[in-house]
Design a protein around this motif. Structure first.
Motif, PDB file in Angstrom:
ATOM      1  N   VAL A  27       0.851  -1.190   0.000  1.00 18.14           N
ATOM      2  CA  VAL A  27       0.000   0.000   0.000  1.00 18.14           C
ATOM      3  C   VAL A  27       0.886   1.239   0.000  1.00 18.14           C
ATOM      4  CG1 VAL A  27      -1.911  -1.091   1.234  1.00 18.14           C
ATOM      5  CG2 VAL A  27      -0.147   0.088   2.525  1.00 18.14           C
ATOM      6  N   ALA A  28       0.346   2.325  -0.517  1.00 17.27           N
ATOM      7  CA  ALA A  28       1.033   3.608  -0.471  1.00 17.27           C
ATOM      8  C   ALA A  28       0.017   4.620   0.030  1.00 17.27           C
ATOM      9  CB  ALA A  28       1.538   4.004  -1.848  1.00 17.27           C
ATOM     10  N   CYS A  29       0.460   5.553   0.865  1.00 11.49           N
ATOM     11  CA  CYS A  29      -0.470   6.617   1.242  1.00 11.49           C
ATOM     12  C   CYS A  29       0.273   7.906   1.558  1.00 11.49           C
ATOM     13  CB  CYS A  29      -1.403   6.189   2.370  1.00 11.49           C
ATOM     14  SG  CYS A  29      -0.599   5.613   3.822  1.00 11.49           S
ATOM     15  N   GLU A  30      -0.475   8.962   1.598  1.00 12.29           N
ATOM     16  CA  GLU A  30       0.072  10.287   1.851  1.00 12.29           C
ATOM     17  C   GLU A  30      -0.121  10.601   3.328  1.00 12.29           C
ATOM     18  OE1 GLU A  30       1.280  12.458  -0.576  1.00 12.29           O
ATOM     19  OE2 GLU A  30       1.061  10.864  -2.078  1.00 12.29           O
ATOM     20  N   VAL A  31       0.960  10.921   4.015  1.00 13.36           N
ATOM     21  CA  VAL A  31       0.841  11.240   5.438  1.00 13.36           C
ATOM     22  C   VAL A  31       1.629  12.509   5.755  1.00 13.36           C
ATOM     23  CG1 VAL A  31       0.536   8.840   6.178  1.00 13.36           C
ATOM     24  CG2 VAL A  31       2.835   9.806   6.059  1.00 13.36           C
ATOM     25  N   ALA A  32       1.147  13.237   6.751  1.00 13.29           N
ATOM     26  CA  ALA A  32       1.947  14.325   7.306  1.00 13.29           C
ATOM     27  C   ALA A  32       3.000  13.682   8.207  1.00 13.29           C
ATOM     28  CB  ALA A  32       1.063  15.276   8.104  1.00 13.29           C
TER      29      ALA A  32
END
Lengths: 173, 286
Positions: A27-32
């Motif tokens: 999985v890939a995701c955008e996080v702060a």
């Protein structure tokens, strides 16, 4: 040679892309950067079986497996785990590796509200992978970082002890 | 309970980490295991603008014997203190102290370098570096240096580390056949912070104590060697009178803080009890 880009300093609020293998799936995701792994798992990946309790490493409700070892997902930022293999209670349930622990917890009423149970199971699974036949004292010690406010722990210890025996080929009581 | 926004940089080498720290104007923190730093950030006790992840720096890893010392890389995790054979053999005091450090999942992440750098006065490992007469290897903008544990812990959460410096390794003198050690702590619950804890490393000739280093934690602002008690034991045999003399010396060696949930007199009493037990065990090993 440095690898450090100063423009990064002005981008504290901007999200970065991270990749994990969660429960066997890439999985890939955008996080702060300030987003903890437990928040990322629950909110971005909708894996809400991992519970956020104290969010300071005291209660153990957020335990997951990171590269095969039990860790608090509230004590690691998602960016730190970039590239890691993560197994949550959902993955451990689906694969069946903790089916015997779950059945024994159920059979012995080793949970009431269930909030602590995912962390208890992750911790118990690690204990049994390191010590084949722990004593009740060793189980109690291993669970010292997992709070349960319902059961008084005895049934949890009974369940883990019984599974350890069964896995070692003994008879459950 | 959420950290203030920060930027994140994963360093591949020590030079990269030091460079990033310098260019952030020193408003940066190194993060390794993060088991104390992450809660501090979440509680906003600290709010750096840059977090420099040092856990992928290979130079900070590994345990090996080197010139009479065991060099324990700063990134060595607490759980490795339990499983690494060379630590059990050559630095057994760290091996026996490790199960007392927090809980299993914390030990899977926390590192020796981080623990020593934080210098929590209630932590096991900083105090054990004192008992072991260990040396702290530090790298920073002005190069590399080694500081004796005796000179490293300065005050509450204050160490010889300068801004921008990080710990590369802990060097522990190799355990010898003529040495004995003991460790224990008193805590309300297992895994909880100790009310009082103590580690001892003694060099013996038969039943006579040639040299001894006794280090307490959870007794004040820093891990604390009790030199009066040590003096009462050096050159002597560990008999009941000597142990009592060492226990009496604690009154001058320790000054537990007022205004704590544990009154100073109680902490001092517990320190005496613990020292008596440990010296008794040390004597039985004769």
């Amino acid at each position: 040679m440095s690898g450090f880009d100063e423009t990064l300093l002005g981008e504290a609020d901007e999200t970065v892309r991270v990749r994990f293998v969660v429960n066997g799936r890439k999985v890939a995701c955008e996080v702060a950067p300030r987003e903890t792994l437990v928040d990322c798992l629950r909110e971005k990946l909708e894996l809400t079986g991992t519970h956020a309790g104290c969010e300071m490493g005291a209660c153990g409700a957020c335990l997951i497996q990171l590269d095969g070892r039990a860790v608090h997902s509230c004590l690691i930022f998602a960016v730190q785990a970039d590239g890691a293999r993560i197994d949550t209670i959902e993955g451990l349930s689906e694969s069946g590796v903790i089916a015997d622990l779950q059945a024994e917890f159920h059979r012995r009423n080793a949970l009431q509200c269930g909030f602590c149970t995912p962390g208890m199971l992750v911790n118990a699974e690690e204990l049994l992978s390191l010590v084949a036949q722990p004593s009740r004292e060793q189980i109690r010690d291993a669970l010292s970082g997992n709070y349960c406010r319902c059961t008084g722990y005895e049934a949890i210890i009974d369940a883990i002890y019984a599974v350890a025996k069964a896995r070692s080929g003994g008879v459950t009581t | 309970m959420k950290a203030r926004a920060f930027s994140y940089f994963r360093a591949a080498t020590i030079d990269q980490a030091l460079d990033a720290h310098a260019r952030a104007g020193d408003d940066a923190r190194f993060i390794a295991g993060g088991q104390s730093l992450v809660p501090a950030l979440s509680l906003r006790l600290q709010a750096p603008r840059l977090l420099i992840d040092i856990t992928h720096i290979d130079e900070l890893r590994g345990v090996r014997r080197e010139g009479g010392y065991l060099r324990i890389g700063a990134l060595t995790r607490h759980c490795e203190m339990l499983t690494e054979a060379s630590i059990a053999e050559s630095a057994p005091l760290l091996h026996v102290a490790a199960p007392f450090v927090a809980h299993p999942a914390i030990r899977n992440r926390g590192t020796i370098g981080g623990s020593v750098a934080l210098a929590d006065p209630a932590s096991e490992f900083p105090a054990m570096t004192l008992a072991l007469d260990a040396e702290i290897e530090i790298v920073g903008p002005s190069g590399r240096r080694r500081v004796k544990a005796d000179d490293f812990f300065i005050d509450l959460f204050e160490t010889a580390l300068q801004p921008g410096e990080l710990i590369a390794a802990i060097h522990v003198p190799l355990f010898r056949a003529d040495q004995r050690f003991a460790f224990d702590e008193l805590a309300r619950r297992r895994g909880d912070y100790a009310l009082v804890g103590c580690g001892i490393m003694a060099t013996c000739q038969g039943s006579r104590i040639e040299d001894i280093r006794i280090s307490f934690f959870s007794v004040g602002n820093t891990p604390t060697r009790v030199k009066g008690a040590e003096r009462a034991l050096i050159g002597a045999r560990l008999d009941v009178e000597r142990i009592a003399a060492a226990q009496r010396a604690l009154e001058c060696d320790l000054a537990p803080p007022e205004g704590d949930e544990v009154p100073p007199a109680m902490r001092l009493h517990l320190a005496r009890v613990l020292l008596g037990r440990l010296l008794g065990r040390l004597g039985e090993g004769a």
